[in-house]
Scaffold this motif. Structure first.
Motif, PDB file in Angstrom:
ATOM      1  N   PHE A  18      44.645  38.412  36.336  1.00 47.86           N
ATOM      2  CA  PHE A  18      44.389  38.263  37.397  1.00 47.86           C
ATOM      3  C   PHE A  18      44.597  37.616  38.495  1.00 47.86           C
ATOM      4  O   PHE A  18      45.917  36.815  38.455  1.00 47.86           O
ATOM      5  CB  PHE A  18      43.172  35.764  36.710  1.00 47.86           C
ATOM      6  CG  PHE A  18      42.946  35.347  36.887  1.00 47.86           C
ATOM      7  CD1 PHE A  18      41.372  35.835  36.863  1.00 47.86           C
ATOM      8  CD2 PHE A  18      42.672  34.389  37.657  1.00 47.86           C
ATOM      9  CE1 PHE A  18      40.610  34.369  37.279  1.00 47.86           C
ATOM     10  CE2 PHE A  18      42.267  33.274  37.866  1.00 47.86           C
ATOM     11  CZ  PHE A  18      41.283  33.420  37.899  1.00 47.86           C
ATOM     12  N   GLU A  19      43.360  37.392  39.945  1.00 44.64           N
ATOM     13  CA  GLU A  19      44.107  37.698  40.833  1.00 44.64           C
ATOM     14  C   GLU A  19      43.314  36.323  41.189  1.00 44.64           C
ATOM     15  O   GLU A  19      42.435  35.798  42.013  1.00 44.64           O
ATOM     16  CB  GLU A  19      43.960  38.466  42.044  1.00 44.64           C
ATOM     17  CG  GLU A  19      45.110  39.700  41.210  1.00 44.64           C
ATOM     18  CD  GLU A  19      45.297  40.820  42.742  1.00 44.64           C
ATOM     19  OE1 GLU A  19      45.773  41.097  43.159  1.00 44.64           O
ATOM     20  OE2 GLU A  19      44.037  41.128  42.259  1.00 44.64           O
ATOM     21  N   PHE A  77      37.291  47.041  47.852  1.00 41.84           N
ATOM     22  CA  PHE A  77      38.031  46.350  48.655  1.00 41.84           C
ATOM     23  C   PHE A  77      39.473  45.523  48.359  1.00 41.84           C
ATOM     24  O   PHE A  77      39.437  45.766  47.624  1.00 41.84           O
ATOM     25  CB  PHE A  77      37.668  44.512  46.837  1.00 41.84           C
ATOM     26  CG  PHE A  77      38.119  43.025  47.759  1.00 41.84           C
ATOM     27  CD1 PHE A  77      38.088  42.752  49.144  1.00 41.84           C
ATOM     28  CD2 PHE A  77      38.319  42.352  46.551  1.00 41.84           C
ATOM     29  CE1 PHE A  77      38.550  41.474  49.257  1.00 41.84           C
ATOM     30  CE2 PHE A  77      39.087  41.093  46.901  1.00 41.84           C
ATOM     31  CZ  PHE A  77      39.404  40.811  48.404  1.00 41.84           C
ATOM     32  N   ARG A  78      40.075  45.414  49.569  1.00 45.48           N
ATOM     33  CA  ARG A  78      41.487  45.474  49.935  1.00 45.48           C
ATOM     34  C   ARG A  78      41.798  46.507  49.934  1.00 45.48           C
ATOM     35  O   ARG A  78      43.298  47.332  49.634  1.00 45.48           O
ATOM     36  CB  ARG A  78      41.994  44.416  49.174  1.00 45.48           C
ATOM     37  CG  ARG A  78      41.978  42.933  49.492  1.00 45.48           C
ATOM     38  CD  ARG A  78      43.156  42.032  49.259  1.00 45.48           C
ATOM     39  NE  ARG A  78      42.626  41.649  47.145  1.00 45.48           N
ATOM     40  CZ  ARG A  78      43.391  41.819  46.458  1.00 45.48           C
ATOM     41  NH1 ARG A  78      44.453  40.792  47.049  1.00 45.48           N
ATOM     42  NH2 ARG A  78      42.612  41.296  45.107  1.00 45.48           N
ATOM     43  N   ILE A 129      35.280  38.424  49.279  1.00 42.56           N
ATOM     44  CA  ILE A 129      35.778  39.743  50.267  1.00 42.56           C
ATOM     45  C   ILE A 129      35.995  39.064  52.074  1.00 42.56           C
ATOM     46  O   ILE A 129      36.709  39.210  52.631  1.00 42.56           O
ATOM     47  CB  ILE A 129      34.843  40.721  50.587  1.00 42.56           C
ATOM     48  CG1 ILE A 129      35.459  41.460  48.710  1.00 42.56           C
ATOM     49  CG2 ILE A 129      35.317  41.571  51.113  1.00 42.56           C
ATOM     50  CD1 ILE A 129      34.009  42.612  48.839  1.00 42.56           C
ATOM     51  N   LEU A 149      40.234  37.243  40.674  1.00 45.06           N
ATOM     52  CA  LEU A 149      39.496  38.799  40.343  1.00 45.06           C
ATOM     53  C   LEU A 149      40.191  39.412  38.974  1.00 45.06           C
ATOM     54  O   LEU A 149      41.763  39.157  38.835  1.00 45.06           O
ATOM     55  CB  LEU A 149      39.474  39.353  41.344  1.00 45.06           C
ATOM     56  CG  LEU A 149      38.695  39.271  43.040  1.00 45.06           C
ATOM     57  CD1 LEU A 149      38.661  40.251  44.313  1.00 45.06           C
ATOM     58  CD2 LEU A 149      37.212  39.455  42.611  1.00 45.06           C
ATOM     59  N   ASN A 175      34.640  49.351  40.847  1.00 51.06           N
ATOM     60  CA  ASN A 175      34.392  47.909  39.681  1.00 51.06           C
ATOM     61  C   ASN A 175      34.768  48.127  38.743  1.00 51.06           C
ATOM     62  O   ASN A 175      35.339  47.816  37.708  1.00 51.06           O
ATOM     63  CB  ASN A 175      33.377  47.412  40.553  1.00 51.06           C
ATOM     64  CG  ASN A 175      33.258  47.268  41.866  1.00 51.06           C
ATOM     65  OD1 ASN A 175      33.359  47.510  42.478  1.00 51.06           O
ATOM     66  ND2 ASN A 175      34.484  46.076  42.056  1.00 51.06           N
ATOM     67  N   ASN A 229      41.276  43.276  38.218  1.00 53.27           N
ATOM     68  CA  ASN A 229      40.287  44.599  39.030  1.00 53.27           C
ATOM     69  C   ASN A 229      39.810  44.270  40.524  1.00 53.27           C
ATOM     70  O   ASN A 229      38.623  45.680  39.770  1.00 53.27           O
ATOM     71  CB  ASN A 229      40.177  45.698  38.063  1.00 53.27           C
ATOM     72  CG  ASN A 229      41.432  45.679  36.999  1.00 53.27           C
ATOM     73  OD1 ASN A 229      42.937  46.099  37.191  1.00 53.27           O
ATOM     74  ND2 ASN A 229      41.485  46.014  35.591  1.00 53.27           N
ATOM     75  N   SER A 230      39.499  43.767  40.954  1.00 50.93           N
ATOM     76  CA  SER A 230      38.880  43.631  42.470  1.00 50.93           C
ATOM     77  C   SER A 230      37.124  43.418  41.620  1.00 50.93           C
ATOM     78  O   SER A 230      36.378  43.599  42.978  1.00 50.93           O
ATOM     79  CB  SER A 230      39.063  45.061  42.604  1.00 50.93           C
ATOM     80  OG  SER A 230      40.112  44.992  43.247  1.00 50.93           O
ATOM     81  N   SER A 231      37.238  42.616  40.518  1.00 53.69           N
ATOM     82  CA  SER A 231      35.556  42.238  39.995  1.00 53.69           C
ATOM     83  C   SER A 231      36.142  40.429  39.914  1.00 53.69           C
ATOM     84  O   SER A 231      36.786  39.834  39.464  1.00 53.69           O
ATOM     85  CB  SER A 231      35.199  42.981  38.487  1.00 53.69           C
ATOM     86  OG  SER A 231      35.721  44.514  39.682  1.00 53.69           O
ATOM     87  N   TYR A 235      31.039  46.125  54.066  1.00 51.96           N
ATOM     88  CA  TYR A 235      31.411  47.064  52.679  1.00 51.96           C
ATOM     89  C   TYR A 235      31.025  47.905  52.118  1.00 51.96           C
ATOM     90  O   TYR A 235      31.931  49.057  51.894  1.00 51.96           O
ATOM     91  CB  TYR A 235      32.319  45.450  51.739  1.00 51.96           C
ATOM     92  CG  TYR A 235      31.943  45.601  50.508  1.00 51.96           C
ATOM     93  CD1 TYR A 235      33.808  46.104  50.546  1.00 51.96           C
ATOM     94  CD2 TYR A 235      31.597  45.265  49.731  1.00 51.96           C
ATOM     95  CE1 TYR A 235      34.094  45.882  48.818  1.00 51.96           C
ATOM     96  CE2 TYR A 235      31.520  45.700  48.489  1.00 51.96           C
ATOM     97  CZ  TYR A 235      33.032  46.257  48.243  1.00 51.96           C
ATOM     98  OH  TYR A 235      33.642  46.288  47.066  1.00 51.96           O
TER      99      TYR A 235
END
Lengths: 94, 218
Positions: free
Chosen positions: A27-28, B98-99, A7, B19, B206, B21-23, B91
């Motif tokens: 996946f990002e 996140f985002r 973040i 990541l 999450n 799913n943001s995790s 946060y």
């Protein structure tokens, strides 16, 4: 707990969905692998030498009777600490 | 805390830099396998399908309390520092993920703090605020869990979680494991010989995004 350090670092990075075959679905890649360096040869100091604010949160563990503490704020920048105590190979993750 | 021993080898974990799913997704340096904390398993690569082995030996606690319990403790030091500024206060206070990520499962709000765990291949979650004073749940014929939070716990404080084949009951204001008679000491975080349950505290978005079929314990 969460990918906290991502973040902080990802503010100016445009994430992209990577379609490499071995990467998980969805996946990002936010940062290059290795940018958040895991700690693999951890160094510890005695409690009285540790400069930690009394109210700071730590991950405390006891392995084979040996207590260890990891400041969560310190873990933010590394996410993972790999270590071994006795026969126990463990990873502290935050 | 996780074991690093899988299929006869010891691996070193690190952040993948990515990541799902943001995790957080980790990779190990030996096989490059991707590991999802939220799913509790390897999700792609040579070790795919392997469950992450949790070591229920840790707790999140304020330094002054940990040092009081264990004066002989040693603390991680990196480049001469044992602590750092809190970079994530905003946060944790923000209602968004996140985002701007939001929970798709609306049983709880996006940033609701929860205790989450996997058992028998299934995912379970319980909202922190429902666990104040302790709450027992039955997961199967012979599997009972007790989840406990004090009424003044910061969301950072670990949920106390124990598992038993006999169950738990309240006795004179204290949680007791049936059969053994062990009593929970919430201050010390001990429960006699009762077995600690692996799991972690996180936000609902999450966990639910990565475990859409999670059972919400209420």
């Amino acid at each position: 707990m969460i990918a906290l350090f991502l973040i902080l670092l990802s503010g100016s990075v445009s994430p992209s969905v990577v379609g490499a075959q071995d990467r998980p679905e969805g996946f990002e890649q936010i940062l290059p692998r290795g940018r958040i360096a895991a700690v693999s040869e951890p160094v510890y100091v005695a409690a009285d030498e540790a400069k930690i604010a009394p109210s700071s949160w730590v991950l405390g563990v006891v392995i084979d009777g040996r207590p260890l503490a990891y400041s969560l704020n310190l873990l933010n920048a590394h996410e993972v600490v790999n270590d071994t105590v006795g026969e126990t190979h463990f990873a502290a993750v935050w | 805390m996780y074991s690093r021993d899988y299929r006869g080898r010891t691996v070193d974990f690190e952040a993948s830099g990515g990541l799902v799913n943001s995790s957080l997704v980790m990779q190990d340096q030996q096989t490059d396998t991707y590991w999802s904390i939220m799913e509790g398993k390897a999700i792609s690569g040579e070790l795919e399908g392997e469950r992450l082995k949790e070591l229920p030996v840790g707790e999140k606690i304020q330094w002054r309390h940990w040092k009081g319990k264990y004066p002989e403790t040693r603390a991680l030091s990196i480049d001469g520092r044992e602590d750092a500024p809190d970079a994530y206060r905003a946060y944790f206070r923000d209602e968004d993920g996140f985002r701007g990520q939001a929970a798709e499962d609306e049983r709880l709000s996006t940033k609701a703090p929860i205790f989450a765990f996997h058992h028998g291949g299934a995912a379970f979650a319980a909202e922190h605020r429902t666990l104040v004073g302790g709450k027992p749940f039955q997961l199967g014929d012979e599997t009972f869990v007790l989840l406990y939070r004090s009424n003044h716990s910061s969301m950072f404080r670990s949920t106390l979680a124990f598992v038993s084949s006999a169950g738990f009951t309240l006795d004179d204001g204290s949680w007791v494991e049936k059969g053994t008679g062990a009593r929970l000491d919430p201050t010390a975080g001990t429960f006699g010989a009762a077995v600690r349950l692996g799991g972690f505290d996180t936000f609902w978005y999450n966990f639910s995004l990565n475990n859409p079929n999670a059972t919400l314990l209420e």
